[in-house]
Design an enzyme around this catalytic site. Structure first.
Site, PDB file in Angstrom:
ATOM      1  CG  MET A 138      50.065  30.797  28.135  1.00  0.00           C
ATOM      2  SD  MET A 138      50.955  29.006  28.539  1.00  0.00           S
ATOM      3  CE  MET A 138      49.673  28.433  29.801  1.00  0.00           C
ATOM      4  NE  ARG A 158      42.538  51.582  50.431  1.00  0.00           N
ATOM      5  CZ  ARG A 158      43.021  52.249  48.813  1.00  0.00           C
ATOM      6  NH1 ARG A 158      42.671  51.310  47.727  1.00  0.00           N
ATOM      7  NH2 ARG A 158      43.545  53.189  48.849  1.00  0.00           N
ATOM      8  CE1 TYR A 168      43.848  24.483  23.743  1.00  0.00           C
ATOM      9  CE2 TYR A 168      44.425  26.551  24.119  1.00  0.00           C
ATOM     10  CZ  TYR A 168      44.864  25.391  23.379  1.00  0.00           C
ATOM     11  OH  TYR A 168      46.531  24.907  23.786  1.00  0.00           O
ATOM     12  CE  LYS A 172      48.887  52.920  43.319  1.00  0.00           C
ATOM     13  NZ  LYS A 172      47.370  53.989  44.049  1.00  0.00           N
TER      14      LYS A 172
END
Ligand SMILES: *Cc1c(COP(=O)(O)O)cnc(C)c1O
Length: 364
Positions: free
Chosen positions: A300, A130, A252, A35
Site C-alpha cells: 500500500m 459508443r 507480502y 478531461k
C-alpha cells in the site's frame, strides 16, 4: 516532514508537446483535451500551458465553467454534450460548444430558448459504436439540427476505435461518404491519429494523452524517437535498505527471493499513491539516477527495488517512479494497463507541485 513522495507537473513539457502537435498537424486547429482533470495533471495547474491551443475540450460542465472562470475566452467543447435541460442554459451562458450524439440531445436543444444559439459538434458513430448517429442517419440528424433555432454552427465529428494499432481508413471512408454534401468543419483525430494518420487531421484535431507525453498505444516503444516530453514525474526516496542473503524473500506473498546476496531499497510509494499493484518484478524505476527494477509485491505504502546497479544508493536517495527517464507507459504496460490510467489515478494523498522551468531531468 511529510512522506518524501510527490508528483511534479512540468508546464514546459505540455507547452512543448502542444507545439509538437501544432507542427505535426500544421493545417489543423487544436482542441487540447483536458478531461479527467487534465488526465490527472490538474486543470488549474496546467491551464497557462494551454495558451497556444485553439480550443479546449473536456467532459464535465463544472470543469468547463472552471476553465471559463480561469479566463479562457476561446472555444470550449463538451465531449459528451449535455445531460439535461438545465445544462442548455449553462452552455449558452458560458458559450460552450456541445457535442450532440443523439436525438434526445437535439430534443433538449429544441425545447430550450437560450439567449444565444449554441454551437454544436454533431457526432457520427463511424464504427466505434459508443456515441453518435450512424452514417446512414447522419444527414437526417444534420438537417434536424440545422432547423433548430437554438443551434448555431454545426461542426462534424467522429472518433476512432483503433487509430493506435491499425488502419482507420474504413472509419474515415464511412465518415467522408456520409458527410460529403454537408458544410462545416471536420474533427476526427485523437492523439494516435495526430501521430500516425495525417489523412484524418482535417480542420480540428483532438489530442489528449500526447499533450502529457504518454503513448496513445500504451507502449513506450511506439513513441520512441517522437519528441514528446513527460509532463508528470512521480518521485520519492529510499526510506530503507535491506541486505538479503541468497534464498531470503521480500515483502507480502514472498514473491521474490534473492538468488545471491542483494541490496534492496524500500521506496515510499505504494498502490495507495497510484502506483499499480500489478507491477511485476522487473518493472523499471530510476534510483539515484540509475535505471533498475522493482522486485517483490507492491504494497500500500511502499515498494522494493533492486539496488545492484546502484550500490551507493542509501536512505534518502532520489527515486523516479515515472517521468522523463522512466516513461509512465513502461510502468503501465507490464502492469496490464496504459499510461492514461496511471496518470488519471494519481492518488489524492500525493502532493503535486507545478514547475514551469525545464529541470535537469528533462534536459538530460
Ligand atoms: C478522450 C478523447 C480524445 C483524446 O483522446 P487521446 O487518445 O487521449 O488523444 C479525443 N476525442 C474524444 C471524443 C475523446 O473522448
Amino acid at each position: 516532514m511529510p512522506r518524501p513522495i510527490s508528483a511534479r507537473i512540468h508546464l514546459d513539457a505540455i507547452r512543448h508537446n502542444l507545439d509538437f502537435v501544432k507542427r505535426t498537424a500544421a493545417a489543423s486547429r487544436v482542441w487540447a483535451v483536458i478531461k479527467a482533470n487534465a488526465y490527472g495533471h490538474g486543470i488549474e495547474r496546467i491551464f497557462t500551458a494551454l495558451a497556444a491551443a485553439d480550443g479546449i475540450a473536456l467532459l464535465d460542465l463544472d470543469e468547463a465553467v472552471r476553465v471559463r472562470e480561469l479566463g479562457w475566452t476561446g472555444p470550449l467543447l463538451l465531449l459528451e454534450g449535455i445531460f439535461d435541460a438545465r445544462d442548455v442554459e449553462t452552455a449558452a451562458r458560458y458559450r460552450l460548444t456541445v457535442t450532440v450524439h443523439c436525438d434526445e440531445q437535439l430534443d433538449l436543444l429544441e425545447a430550450a430558448k437560450p439567449p444565444q444559439p449554441i454551437d454544436i459538434q454533431l457526432k457520427m458513430n463511424s464504427g466505434m459504436n459508443r456515441l453518435g448517429f450512424r452514417p446512414g442517419d447522419y444527414v437526417r440528424a444534420w438537417r434536424r439540427a440545422s432547423g433548430i433555432a437554438s443551434i448555431g454552427e454545426i461542426g462534424l465529428m467522429t472518433h476512432f476505435a483503433n487509430a493506435d494499432d491499425g488502419s482507420i481508413d474504413w472509419q474515415i471512408d464511412n465518415f467522408d461518404a456520409a458527410t460529403k454534401d454537408l458544410p462545416g468543419t471536420r474533427s476526427l483525430s485523437n492523439s494516435a491519429s495526430v501521430l500516425w494518420h495525417p489523412r484524418a487531421h482535417r480542420d480540428w484535431v483532438r489530442p489528449g494523452t500526447i499533450l502529457y507525453g504518454a503513448s496513445p498505444t500504451g507502449s513506450a516503444r511506439h513513441i520512441e524517437g517522437i519528441p514528446l516530453r513527460a509532463a508528470m514525474t512521480l518521485e520519492s526516496q529510499l526510506i530503507g535498505v535491506q541486505t538479503l542473503q541468497a534464498g531470503e524473500t521480500i515483502g507480502y506473498g514472498r514473491t521474490f527471493s534473492a538468488d545471491r546476496t542483494m541490496r534492496i531499497g524500500v521506496v515510499a510509494c505504494g498502490y495507495a499513491d497510484g502506483y499499480p499493484r500489478h507491477a511485476p518484478a522487473g518493472t523499471p524505476v530510476m534510483v539515484d539516477g540509475v535505471r533498475t527494477r522493482i522486485v517483490g509485491r507492491v504494497s500500500m505504502d511502499m515498494l522494493t527495488v533492486d539496488l545492484t546497479p546502484c550500490p551507493h544508493a542509501g536512505i534518502g536517495a532520489p527515486v523516479e517512479l515515472w517521468g522523463e527517464r522512466v516513461r509512465v507507459d513502461e510502468v503501465a504496460e507490464p502492469s496490464g494497463t496504459i499510461g492514461y490510467e496511471l496518470m488519471c489515478a494519481l492518488a489524492r494523498r500525493v502532493p503535486v507541485v507545478a514547475s514551469s522551468r525545464l529541470d535537469a531531468a528533462q534536459i538530460a
